[in-house]
Scaffold this motif. Sequence first.
Motif, PDB file in Angstrom:
ATOM      1  N   ASP A 194      -6.258 -11.967   3.252  1.00 21.16           N
ATOM      2  CA  ASP A 194      -5.663 -10.918   2.359  1.00 21.16           C
ATOM      3  C   ASP A 194      -4.446 -11.305   2.036  1.00 21.16           C
ATOM      4  O   ASP A 194      -3.759 -12.123   2.650  1.00 21.16           O
ATOM      5  CB  ASP A 194      -5.766  -9.537   2.938  1.00 21.16           C
ATOM      6  N   MET A 195      -4.074 -10.475   0.938  1.00 15.61           N
ATOM      7  CA  MET A 195      -2.442 -10.580   0.556  1.00 15.61           C
ATOM      8  C   MET A 195      -2.093  -9.128  -0.097  1.00 15.61           C
ATOM      9  O   MET A 195      -2.793  -8.259  -0.354  1.00 15.61           O
ATOM     10  CB  MET A 195      -2.499 -11.625  -0.832  1.00 15.61           C
ATOM     11  N   PRO A 196      -0.744  -9.142  -0.269  1.00 10.86           N
ATOM     12  CA  PRO A 196      -0.136  -7.832  -0.549  1.00 10.86           C
ATOM     13  C   PRO A 196      -0.225  -7.532  -1.981  1.00 10.86           C
ATOM     14  O   PRO A 196      -0.574  -8.663  -2.812  1.00 10.86           O
ATOM     15  CB  PRO A 196       1.348  -7.809  -0.179  1.00 10.86           C
ATOM     16  N   GLY A 197      -0.470  -6.203  -2.367  1.00 11.92           N
ATOM     17  CA  GLY A 197      -0.546  -5.885  -3.550  1.00 11.92           C
ATOM     18  C   GLY A 197       0.857  -5.903  -4.151  1.00 11.92           C
ATOM     19  O   GLY A 197       1.909  -6.023  -3.568  1.00 11.92           O
ATOM     20  N   LEU A 198       0.859  -6.119  -5.499  1.00  8.58           N
ATOM     21  CA  LEU A 198       2.374  -6.004  -6.242  1.00  8.58           C
ATOM     22  C   LEU A 198       2.904  -4.846  -7.073  1.00  8.58           C
ATOM     23  O   LEU A 198       1.850  -4.256  -7.603  1.00  8.58           O
ATOM     24  CB  LEU A 198       2.237  -7.377  -7.373  1.00  8.58           C
ATOM     25  N   THR A 199       3.755  -4.209  -6.533  1.00  5.33           N
ATOM     26  CA  THR A 199       4.368  -3.160  -7.207  1.00  5.33           C
ATOM     27  C   THR A 199       4.919  -3.791  -8.679  1.00  5.33           C
ATOM     28  O   THR A 199       5.072  -5.065  -8.706  1.00  5.33           O
ATOM     29  CB  THR A 199       5.500  -2.516  -6.576  1.00  5.33           C
ATOM     30  N   PRO A 200       5.241  -2.685  -9.550  1.00  5.03           N
ATOM     31  CA  PRO A 200       5.786  -3.395 -10.841  1.00  5.03           C
ATOM     32  C   PRO A 200       7.092  -4.308 -10.897  1.00  5.03           C
ATOM     33  O   PRO A 200       7.259  -5.236 -11.485  1.00  5.03           O
ATOM     34  CB  PRO A 200       5.905  -2.128 -11.792  1.00  5.03           C
ATOM     35  N   ASP A 201       7.656  -3.746  -9.790  1.00  2.15           N
ATOM     36  CA  ASP A 201       9.335  -4.465  -9.637  1.00  2.15           C
ATOM     37  C   ASP A 201       9.009  -5.718  -8.644  1.00  2.15           C
ATOM     38  O   ASP A 201       9.900  -6.309  -8.476  1.00  2.15           O
ATOM     39  CB  ASP A 201      10.299  -3.517  -8.903  1.00  2.15           C
ATOM     40  N   ALA A 202       8.296  -6.137  -8.080  1.00  2.00           N
ATOM     41  CA  ALA A 202       7.799  -7.012  -7.021  1.00  2.00           C
ATOM     42  C   ALA A 202       7.848  -8.413  -7.593  1.00  2.00           C
ATOM     43  O   ALA A 202       7.440  -8.587  -8.858  1.00  2.00           O
ATOM     44  CB  ALA A 202       6.388  -7.094  -6.423  1.00  2.00           C
ATOM     45  N   GLU A 212       0.950  -1.028   0.167  1.00  3.31           N
ATOM     46  CA  GLU A 212       0.016  -0.038   0.030  1.00  3.31           C
ATOM     47  C   GLU A 212       0.732   1.109   0.048  1.00  3.31           C
ATOM     48  O   GLU A 212       0.517   2.231  -0.856  1.00  3.31           O
ATOM     49  CB  GLU A 212      -0.870  -0.096   1.271  1.00  3.31           C
ATOM     50  N   ALA A 213       1.896   1.364   0.700  1.00  7.43           N
ATOM     51  CA  ALA A 213       2.851   2.600   1.030  1.00  7.43           C
ATOM     52  C   ALA A 213       3.287   2.902  -0.447  1.00  7.43           C
ATOM     53  O   ALA A 213       3.679   3.871  -0.678  1.00  7.43           O
ATOM     54  CB  ALA A 213       3.986   2.328   1.911  1.00  7.43           C
ATOM     55  N   LEU A 214       3.790   1.585  -1.210  1.00  8.54           N
ATOM     56  CA  LEU A 214       4.319   1.803  -2.509  1.00  8.54           C
ATOM     57  C   LEU A 214       3.345   2.045  -3.658  1.00  8.54           C
ATOM     58  O   LEU A 214       3.784   1.947  -4.794  1.00  8.54           O
ATOM     59  CB  LEU A 214       5.548   0.625  -2.726  1.00  8.54           C
ATOM     60  N   GLY A 215       2.088   2.105  -3.423  1.00  9.34           N
ATOM     61  CA  GLY A 215       1.211   2.135  -4.653  1.00  9.34           C
ATOM     62  C   GLY A 215       0.416   0.968  -4.891  1.00  9.34           C
ATOM     63  O   GLY A 215      -0.110   1.130  -5.838  1.00  9.34           O
ATOM     64  N   ALA A 216       0.748  -0.033  -4.393  1.00  5.38           N
ATOM     65  CA  ALA A 216       0.161  -1.478  -4.798  1.00  5.38           C
ATOM     66  C   ALA A 216      -1.129  -1.747  -3.733  1.00  5.38           C
ATOM     67  O   ALA A 216      -0.683  -2.390  -2.620  1.00  5.38           O
ATOM     68  CB  ALA A 216       1.179  -2.593  -5.013  1.00  5.38           C
ATOM     69  N   ALA A 217      -2.294  -1.742  -3.984  1.00  7.50           N
ATOM     70  CA  ALA A 217      -3.239  -2.121  -3.229  1.00  7.50           C
ATOM     71  C   ALA A 217      -3.180  -3.469  -2.735  1.00  7.50           C
ATOM     72  O   ALA A 217      -3.130  -4.381  -3.714  1.00  7.50           O
ATOM     73  CB  ALA A 217      -4.707  -1.833  -3.675  1.00  7.50           C
ATOM     74  N   HIS A 218      -3.485  -3.697  -1.747  1.00  8.73           N
ATOM     75  CA  HIS A 218      -3.758  -5.234  -1.089  1.00  8.73           C
ATOM     76  C   HIS A 218      -5.055  -5.747  -1.816  1.00  8.73           C
ATOM     77  O   HIS A 218      -5.701  -5.364  -2.219  1.00  8.73           O
ATOM     78  CB  HIS A 218      -4.023  -5.165   0.398  1.00  8.73           C
ATOM     79  N   GLY A 219      -5.100  -7.235  -1.703  1.00  9.41           N
ATOM     80  CA  GLY A 219      -6.292  -7.765  -2.201  1.00  9.41           C
ATOM     81  C   GLY A 219      -6.454  -8.996  -1.366  1.00  9.41           C
ATOM     82  O   GLY A 219      -5.917  -9.370  -0.307  1.00  9.41           O
ATOM     83  N   HIS A 220      -7.914  -9.529  -1.686  1.00  8.50           N
ATOM     84  CA  HIS A 220      -8.436 -10.693  -1.016  1.00  8.50           C
ATOM     85  C   HIS A 220      -7.627 -11.834  -1.603  1.00  8.50           C
ATOM     86  O   HIS A 220      -7.863 -12.071  -2.763  1.00  8.50           O
ATOM     87  CB  HIS A 220      -9.837 -10.730  -0.838  1.00  8.50           C
ATOM     88  N   SER A 221      -7.527 -12.967  -0.774  1.00  6.56           N
ATOM     89  CA  SER A 221      -6.745 -13.930  -1.302  1.00  6.56           C
ATOM     90  C   SER A 221      -8.013 -14.922  -1.847  1.00  6.56           C
ATOM     91  O   SER A 221      -9.169 -14.746  -1.406  1.00  6.56           O
ATOM     92  CB  SER A 221      -6.357 -14.907  -0.246  1.00  6.56           C
ATOM     93  N   PRO A 222      -7.591 -15.946  -3.092  1.00  6.47           N
ATOM     94  CA  PRO A 222      -8.695 -16.809  -3.317  1.00  6.47           C
ATOM     95  C   PRO A 222      -9.398 -17.531  -2.089  1.00  6.47           C
ATOM     96  O   PRO A 222     -10.750 -17.476  -2.381  1.00  6.47           O
ATOM     97  CB  PRO A 222      -8.208 -17.455  -4.323  1.00  6.47           C
ATOM     98  N   GLU A 223      -8.770 -17.881  -1.218  1.00  7.33           N
ATOM     99  CA  GLU A 223      -9.263 -18.803  -0.083  1.00  7.33           C
ATOM    100  C   GLU A 223      -8.597 -18.092   1.145  1.00  7.33           C
ATOM    101  O   GLU A 223      -7.614 -17.637   1.403  1.00  7.33           O
ATOM    102  CB  GLU A 223      -8.666 -20.049  -0.145  1.00  7.33           C
ATOM    103  N   LYS A 224      -9.546 -18.060   2.086  1.00  7.25           N
ATOM    104  CA  LYS A 224      -9.090 -17.788   3.651  1.00  7.25           C
ATOM    105  C   LYS A 224      -8.259 -19.031   4.106  1.00  7.25           C
ATOM    106  O   LYS A 224      -8.598 -20.137   3.725  1.00  7.25           O
ATOM    107  CB  LYS A 224     -10.382 -17.733   4.354  1.00  7.25           C
ATOM    108  N   GLU A 225      -6.955 -18.912   4.631  1.00  7.24           N
ATOM    109  CA  GLU A 225      -6.091 -19.751   5.216  1.00  7.24           C
ATOM    110  C   GLU A 225      -6.257 -19.784   6.665  1.00  7.24           C
ATOM    111  O   GLU A 225      -5.674 -18.564   7.097  1.00  7.24           O
ATOM    112  CB  GLU A 225      -4.845 -19.841   4.514  1.00  7.24           C
ATOM    113  N   ILE A 226      -6.422 -20.699   7.315  1.00  3.11           N
ATOM    114  CA  ILE A 226      -6.421 -20.807   8.845  1.00  3.11           C
ATOM    115  C   ILE A 226      -5.916 -22.248   9.081  1.00  3.11           C
ATOM    116  O   ILE A 226      -6.471 -23.032   8.896  1.00  3.11           O
ATOM    117  CB  ILE A 226      -7.532 -20.407   9.758  1.00  3.11           C
TER     118      ILE A 226
END
Length: 167
Positions: A145-153, A99-113
């Motif tokens: 949830d999962m992190p967003g990806l910057t172009p260099d990630a 988020e700080a680097l401009g890549a919005a987080h998203g929801h994972s396809p599955e919840k993992e517990i």
Amino acid sequence: MNVYFVVHEAFESPGAYETWVRERGYEASYSRVHGWDALPASVENIDLLVVLGGPQSPATTKEECAHFDAAAECDLIVKAVKANKAVVGVCLGSQLIGEALGAAHGHSPEKEIGTFPIVLTEAGKGNAKVAHFGDVLEVGHWHNDMPGLTPDAKVLAYSEGCPRQIV
């Protein structure tokens, strides 16, 4: 070396990271935001910023969780990155880095517990910081949830339920 931890909840401790710091004789400092500790105003005395996990998401508001300020943490992360400091994020921390680097987080396809395997990608197998984990590693999960990806990630590991486990 001074390692600075941002701790979101009493039940989310630095664990093995803290052991790593002590074993090397490094200094550790903390903002335990769950206890209303302020974030540092400056990153001047921080060599490594570690932003831990928690039940919040980057979208959690102050009304939903009064002690959590995603915008302030993103500001701290940006300061650290601009000052060429190392930054590590665990779960929520990784989402906040994105988020700080401009890549919005998203929801994972599955919840993992529970405990599930993560698998290193080819990029992960070639990365000296994670290759020693082996191709498959059993880890504990509690997220959806999962992190967003910057172009260099680069995605270094994934699981069956989450395509972005280590970025």
